[in-house]
Every structure is written in structure tokens, then in C-alpha cells.
Enzyme design. Sequence first.
Site, PDB file in Angstrom:
ATOM      1  CB  THR A  16      -0.878  -0.018   1.396  1.00 34.66           C
ATOM      2  OG1 THR A  16      -1.660  -1.345   1.275  1.00 34.66           O
ATOM      3  CG2 THR A  16      -2.046   1.085   1.308  1.00 34.66           C
ATOM      4  CB  VAL A  17       3.327   2.702   2.517  1.00 29.35           C
ATOM      5  CG1 VAL A  17       4.183   4.053   2.491  1.00 29.35           C
ATOM      6  CG2 VAL A  17       2.378   2.579   3.503  1.00 29.35           C
ATOM      7  CD  GLU A 129       6.732  13.653   9.779  1.00 30.05           C
ATOM      8  OE1 GLU A 129       7.717  14.551   9.909  1.00 30.05           O
ATOM      9  OE2 GLU A 129       5.731  13.400  10.505  1.00 30.05           O
ATOM     10  CB  VAL A 132       4.621   8.854  14.626  1.00 28.46           C
ATOM     11  CG1 VAL A 132       3.677   8.847  15.690  1.00 28.46           C
ATOM     12  CG2 VAL A 132       5.842   7.714  15.255  1.00 28.46           C
ATOM     13  N   GLY A 134       0.773   8.326  10.402  1.00 27.79           N
ATOM     14  CA  GLY A 134       0.384   8.329   8.762  1.00 27.79           C
ATOM     15  C   GLY A 134       0.613   9.646   8.305  1.00 27.79           C
ATOM     16  CB  ILE A 136      -0.304  13.623  11.374  1.00 32.01           C
ATOM     17  CG1 ILE A 136      -1.749  13.097  11.244  1.00 32.01           C
ATOM     18  CG2 ILE A 136      -0.063  14.799  12.485  1.00 32.01           C
ATOM     19  CD1 ILE A 136      -2.470  12.554  12.911  1.00 32.01           C
ATOM     20  CD  GLU A 190      -3.213  -5.327   9.464  1.00 28.87           C
ATOM     21  OE1 GLU A 190      -3.098  -6.260   8.677  1.00 28.87           O
ATOM     22  OE2 GLU A 190      -2.830  -4.254   8.942  1.00 28.87           O
ATOM     23  CG  ASP A 201       0.762   0.438  15.827  1.00 27.37           C
ATOM     24  OD1 ASP A 201       1.514   0.525  14.755  1.00 27.37           O
ATOM     25  OD2 ASP A 201      -0.109   1.415  15.549  1.00 27.37           O
ATOM     26  CE  LYS A 205       1.705   3.971  14.480  1.00 22.81           C
ATOM     27  NZ  LYS A 205       0.200   3.693  14.222  1.00 22.81           N
TER      28      LYS A 205
HETATM   29  N1  HSE Z   1      -2.044  -0.338  12.189  1.00 23.86           N
HETATM   30  C1  HSE Z   1      -1.787   1.314  12.465  1.00 23.86           C
HETATM   31  C2  HSE Z   1      -3.248   2.049  13.106  1.00 23.86           C
HETATM   32  C3  HSE Z   1      -1.547   2.037  11.263  1.00 23.86           C
HETATM   33  O1  HSE Z   1      -3.929   1.230  13.164  1.00 23.86           O
HETATM   34  O2  HSE Z   1      -3.129   2.918  13.410  1.00 23.86           O
HETATM   35  C4  HSE Z   1      -0.229   1.948  10.630  1.00 23.86           C
HETATM   36  O3  HSE Z   1       0.607   2.570  11.602  1.00 23.86           O
END
Ligand code: HSE
Length: 432
Positions: A16-17, A129, A132, A134, A136, A190, A201, A205
Site C-alpha cells: 500500500t505505502v 515521518e 507515526v 500516517g 500527519i 487486521e 503499535d 510510536k
Molecule cells: N495499524 C496502524 C493503525 C496503522 O491502526 O493506526 C499503521 O501505523
Amino acid sequence: MDLTAALKVGILGLGTVGTGVAKILLDTEGRHPLLKEIEIVQVGVRSQKPRNISLPTHLYTTDLPSIVTNPDIDIIIEVIGGLEPARTLILQAIDSGKHVITANKAVISRYGEEIYEAANAKGVYVMTEAAVGGGIPIITPLKQALSVNRIQAVMGIINGTTNYILTRMQTEGGDFEPILADAQALGYAEADPTADVDGLDAADKIAILAALAFGGRIDREKIYCEGIRNVSAADITYAENLGFVIKLLAIAKLPNEDNAGRIQARVHPTLVPIDHPLANVNGVNNAVLVEGDPIGQVMFYGPGAGEGPTASAVVSDLLSIAATLANGQTLNPLLACSHSHRLDIVPNNEVVTRLYVRLLVKDTPGVIGKLGTCFGNHSVSLESIVQIGIQNGLVELVVVTHEVQEGAFQKALAEIRQFPEVQDIPSLLHVL
Ligand code: HSE
């Protein structure tokens, strides 16, 4: 570097990215003119298959180490995710003298020390960048504009999956499990939701944000981390009645009390007052609130994931490196990582915080007084005790404390658990 020649980029990963990054670099009209000077020369993929982007087929390779050692490449963009082989490929790229841009919060939060030491020794940049928040911009502001402030706190909603689930629990009155299942069916969570719903996650971050905000290395494993699996529909309703919404917050802050240069760093579901700026951040959106001296509070809000937003963050790092190289700078201190000392994290039992606890007790005379006395004996000051309901001779009580030492609170609660009147303590949550 001569930017009349193109700056050559290798992309590891075309998910995706990676696809979003390639789309921006293939369509630069109306964007910053320096982007026209950037050329994708190789793309590392796991397998050859039809893709949602048209790149010349000769750019593709499944041999990822050949990209990070390719002498024609100046910058590596790592967007494969996961710990390995990402960590090894990043280190090989640095060793080969390449700048690295990565969205990989798991690698940076765990192996940042090794990676930045290698990068500083080689005089290359490692830019994060996209790791953390996305789309922003928060890493660059912390490194640059906000770095003239003394930062007191950086906190936020930095996991979109859990914010989506909690928002739906709030608006629909539903429980965690069925809403998680629906979020998975809709593609918002997911198939293996562990990293998101257990707070891992968000902890990765906040480790990255805290290191930048407070200028030191963070031991990721010392960050207290509690996910949202135990947040119940009942607590969301009770919290709402008391004027709060429940959010998964990641918090890094200087303690109010003297803690010898240590910081608090933690992730947990938190009762947030409804008039707080973070209370109205809903759905998959993220927000990061920074408090500093003399700036006061600033909040960054926006899409925390997705192809376009995350690619925007990756390419912003590419632009920063391109601009620095075009300017002939060898090492721009506003892009590099300069800190090397370790920041200690306040142990959980020493953290000073407000707490919310829900208890089921027998409806007998004096029970509330007994609870209050026990909390008082442990210097736990109470803000409120509310009787929520009564069923079958059992009373449901919700206690909210003032700021108290968490260790003292836990000692009081351990004693309260032994009271013959106490049937159950179904929930304990932090309060902002
Ligand atoms: N899995 C993360 C979230 C997105 O749900 O925010 C990617 O950092």
C-alpha cells in the site's frame, strides 16, 4: 551532490505505502519542483504479480539486498514492515552509504540506537515521518519548529484501528469482540489485530515521539502497555455519564513531581474529559497533542494510515533529503539524530495519575465509608464515589481518584479486594 543528475531511489516493498510513494513520484505536476529530480531506479518485491501501478518491469527485483548495495542508488525507502529482513536491509543500506527513509515503527523503536549510531558514523540520514501518525507531520515539527520549546508532554491517539473500534463502541453501545470482528470484515482491522488492539503499535510510536520530544533514547520494553480488549460497553456508558470518553492514549510526559530527569511513557485506555481536544478525535483519525514552553498546547490531527497519507509522509522525508543535498549540506542537524543518552522511564507504581475503578459490593451499611477509609489510609484522595445501580443486593460503585501514586492505589485496592463485602472489581482505568 549534483542534482542536475537525478537523485536515485530504491523502494523496498510495493504494498500500500510503496505504491502510494511511486504514484506521487510518477505524477509530480503541481507538487514541489524538487520532486521532478527524483528517479525510482529499483523496486524490491516479494513476488512478480500484476500491480495497481505501472512501473517499467525492469525496475522490479525480488533480490532486496541487491537494492541496498546498488552503487547507483542514493536513498532507500523501506516500506516492507516487520522486524526482519527490514532491520538488516536498513543497516546494509546505511553501511553502503545510503540515506534511509522508513515507515517502520517496530524497527525504529527497538533498534533505533543501533541504526542511528550506524547512520551517524556513515553521515547519512534515517528519516521516519511515516512511522507515526500516517500523513500527519509530527516527526519533522518535533525535530524542527517545536524543538525551540522545552517539551513537557507529547500524547495522543496514534492507533487508528483501536480508535475506530472505541468510537463505534461509544456510538453504538456495543461490546469489543463483535465490533472487532466487524472491523476485520470491513478491512479496518487486521486479521491478526494483536499489535493494534494490545497497544503495541501505539507503544512503538510513543517511543519514537518521546525520544524526539525529550531528546534521549527510550527503552521500548519499559513502556507500560495495555490495550483495549478489556474495555467494556458498561464502562464506556459510565464514563460518559461522568463526562468522559474512553480513548487509547499514548502518553509521554515529564512527571509533575521531581523524578530526577525521568519521563512517564505509557499506553492505556484512558478516560478523557469530553471538553479535552483529544476527546473528539474519532474513527480512524489520529491526533498528537504537544505541550511545550513557551508554545503552550498544539495539536496535530489527521489520517493516521492509508496509501495516500502515509506516502505523503514518506515523500516529505525524500523532499527534505533532496533539499539538503541540493543545498550542498553534508549533515543537516535538523534532519539528523543527535541525542545519545538514555532516558529513564518512571516505573508504573511511581506514576502519579488519576484512576477510575468499578466495584461490585454487597449493599451493607458502612461499605462506602470502609472503602473511603482504606483509600485514605494509603493517601489515595478520592474525587468522587458514584453508586451506579443496584441488583440482587449488589451495588455497583464507580470511584474516581484525584492524582495519586499508582503504587499506593494498588496497595489500597489489594486490601479492598479482601473485604467480605467486595464481590468483584471488574475494571480499573486511567483518567487524564
Ligand atoms: N495499524 C496502524 C493503525 C496503522 O491502526 O493506526 C499503521 O501505523
